[in-house]
Every structure is written in structure tokens, then in C-alpha cells.
Design an enzyme around this catalytic site. Structure first.
Site, PDB file in Angstrom:
ATOM      1  N   ASP A 138       0.869  -1.168   0.000  1.00  0.00           N
ATOM      2  CA  ASP A 138       0.000   0.000   0.000  1.00  0.00           C
ATOM      3  C   ASP A 138       0.909   1.221   0.000  1.00  0.00           C
ATOM      4  O   ASP A 138       1.985   1.203   0.602  1.00  0.00           O
ATOM      5  CB  ASP A 138      -0.940   0.014   1.208  1.00  0.00           C
ATOM      6  CG  ASP A 138      -2.140   0.924   0.972  1.00  0.00           C
ATOM      7  OD1 ASP A 138      -2.654   0.962  -0.172  1.00  0.00           O
ATOM      8  OD2 ASP A 138      -2.574   1.615   1.906  1.00  0.00           O
ATOM      9  N   THR A 139       0.471   2.233  -0.708  1.00  0.00           N
ATOM     10  CA  THR A 139       1.291   3.430  -0.908  1.00  0.00           C
ATOM     11  C   THR A 139       0.455   4.670  -0.668  1.00  0.00           C
ATOM     12  O   THR A 139      -0.743   4.685  -0.965  1.00  0.00           O
ATOM     13  CB  THR A 139       1.847   3.450  -2.353  1.00  0.00           C
ATOM     14  OG1 THR A 139       2.733   2.349  -2.517  1.00  0.00           O
ATOM     15  CG2 THR A 139       2.605   4.736  -2.653  1.00  0.00           C
ATOM     16  N   ASP A 141       2.543  11.287  -9.783  1.00  0.00           N
ATOM     17  CA  ASP A 141       3.879  11.462 -10.363  1.00  0.00           C
ATOM     18  C   ASP A 141       4.090  12.811 -11.070  1.00  0.00           C
ATOM     19  O   ASP A 141       5.161  13.394 -10.957  1.00  0.00           O
ATOM     20  CB  ASP A 141       4.208  10.326 -11.327  1.00  0.00           C
ATOM     21  CG  ASP A 141       4.490   9.011 -10.593  1.00  0.00           C
ATOM     22  OD1 ASP A 141       4.508   9.016  -9.338  1.00  0.00           O
ATOM     23  OD2 ASP A 141       4.690   7.985 -11.266  1.00  0.00           O
ATOM     24  N   HIS A 182      10.051   5.224  -3.623  1.00  0.00           N
ATOM     25  CA  HIS A 182       9.578   4.605  -2.392  1.00  0.00           C
ATOM     26  C   HIS A 182       9.251   3.133  -2.618  1.00  0.00           C
ATOM     27  O   HIS A 182       9.632   2.277  -1.836  1.00  0.00           O
ATOM     28  CB  HIS A 182       8.327   5.360  -1.915  1.00  0.00           C
ATOM     29  CG  HIS A 182       7.335   5.601  -3.017  1.00  0.00           C
ATOM     30  ND1 HIS A 182       7.613   6.427  -4.083  1.00  0.00           N
ATOM     31  CD2 HIS A 182       6.108   5.088  -3.249  1.00  0.00           C
ATOM     32  CE1 HIS A 182       6.586   6.436  -4.911  1.00  0.00           C
ATOM     33  NE2 HIS A 182       5.663   5.626  -4.438  1.00  0.00           N
TER      34      HIS A 182
END
Length: 194
Positions: free
Chosen positions: A68-69, A151, A176
Site C-alpha cells: 500500500d502506498t 507522479d 519509495h
């Protein structure tokens, strides 16, 4: 060793399979017969990651890992954080999310932010977590057409370009997600050898 990566994103799967090599066989949720939209009701990225891995292990009995981000923006008290994908609503539209982020950040001079990815690995019911982060800045307008999510508005520390202006390889080397997966790969390869 067979592992389920709790995703149906073929690009992510291919990228991680290349990092792991042939001694590990990765399968997707679909390949194990999981067509559910795995719930993410938790308040932290770490808990969401564990929740997805636990769901696969408890319902399918397959060793797995889930990620999960989130994007955490200092001036917004850590928002959008765990709500990053749904920041502007349940439709999960990246442009809507970025537009809302830029609008909410407009009054602030501090534009510092960080991306965080947490991966949870579950092997035979034992859980291990790996975290990767990268600091940067939210710029005031979108730049670049590579990548996905936030991004186009995220410029990593020490760079003059956004993630969306980098190639997939350049981004993966410092992102990350790349950092978290590198820790996972190192752990799995070490486990395989011992």
C-alpha cells in the site's frame, strides 16, 4: 517458492518477478481465484498493507505479499495519506486527485511531501513488513506524462524533474516502491539461501 502478489497490476508483477529471479514464482490475485475487491478500511498505510496480506492468507491459504502506498503532504497534516487513491472521491481518478491536492495546497508556501510504500509479507501466517520512503516537493503544475498517480506533481529531493518526467527505470531506482521492494527481495533471497 510460490508467492501471491496481492495485485492484478501486470506491470507491477513483471517488475517484481524480474527482481526476484526464477527461484520464486509470482501469481496474481486472479490466478489464485480471488476476484474480490479486498477491503481497505484502515486508517494507516501499514494497516492496509497487512489487511490485504491477511485477507489472502486467511481466505486462500497462500503465502503472499501486499503493498500500500500513500503521499503525505506536510502542510496538509499528512493528507492525502491513506486516502491517496480516493482523495477526490471513490472514482479514483488521478487528475481529480492532483487537482484537489494543488487546490488545497495553494495557500501554503511549504510544499514538502513524501511518498511511502509499506509491503507486508505473509509466509505460513508469519508477517514481516518492509517500508520505503522518498522525500520531495509538490510543484504547482503537472509536468510529464510517464508514471501514474501523483507522479506529474511530485519532484523528488535533489532532482529538477518530476517522477512523470523520468523513465520507469529511473523512477524505480529511487522511488519509495523500489526501495521497499528491494528490502523485500533481499529478505526473500536470504530466506531462500538459509
Amino acid at each position: 517458492m510460490k508467492l501471491c502478489f496481492a495485485t492484478n497490476n501486470a506491470n507491477k508483477l513483471q517488475e517484481i518477478q524480474a527482481m526476484l529471479g526464477q527461484e520464486f514464482k509470482l501469481v496474481t490475485l486472479e490466478q489464485i481465484g480471488c476476484y474480490d475487491d479486498i477491503p481497505e478500511p484502515y486508517e494507516t498505510i501499514s494497516e492496509n498493507s497487512v489487511g490485504k496480506a491477511r485477507y489472502v492468507w486467511e481466505n486462500f491459504g497462500i503465502n503472499c505479499f501486499a503493498d500500500d502506498t500513500g503521499l503525505e503532504v506536510e502542510a496538509l497534516g499528512g493528507e492525502p495519506g491513506v486516502m491517496s487513491a480516493r482523495y477526490a472521491g471513490p472514482q479514483r481518478m488521478p487528475d481529480d486527485n492532483m487537482n484537489l491536492l494543488l487546490q488545497n495546497l495553494a495557500p501554503f508556501d511549504d510544499r514538502s511531501a513524501r511518498f511511502i510504500t509499506v509491503i507486508t509479507l505473509c509466509i505460513n501466517g508469519d508477517y514481516q513488513q518492509f517500508e520505503g520512503t522518498i522525500n520531495g516537493t509538490i510543484i504547482s503544475e503537472k509536468r510529464g506524462d510517464q508514471g501514474f498517480g501523483y507522479d506529474p506533481v511530485f519532484m523528488p529531493e535533489g532532482f529538477e524533474v518530476t517522477f512523470a518526467q523520468m523513465s520507469m527505470q529511473e523512477k524505480a531506482a529511487l522511488s519509495h516502491r523500489g526501495r521497499a521492494f528491494a528490502k523485500l527481495v533481499e529478505f526473500l533471497k536470504d530466506k531462500q539461501e538459509n
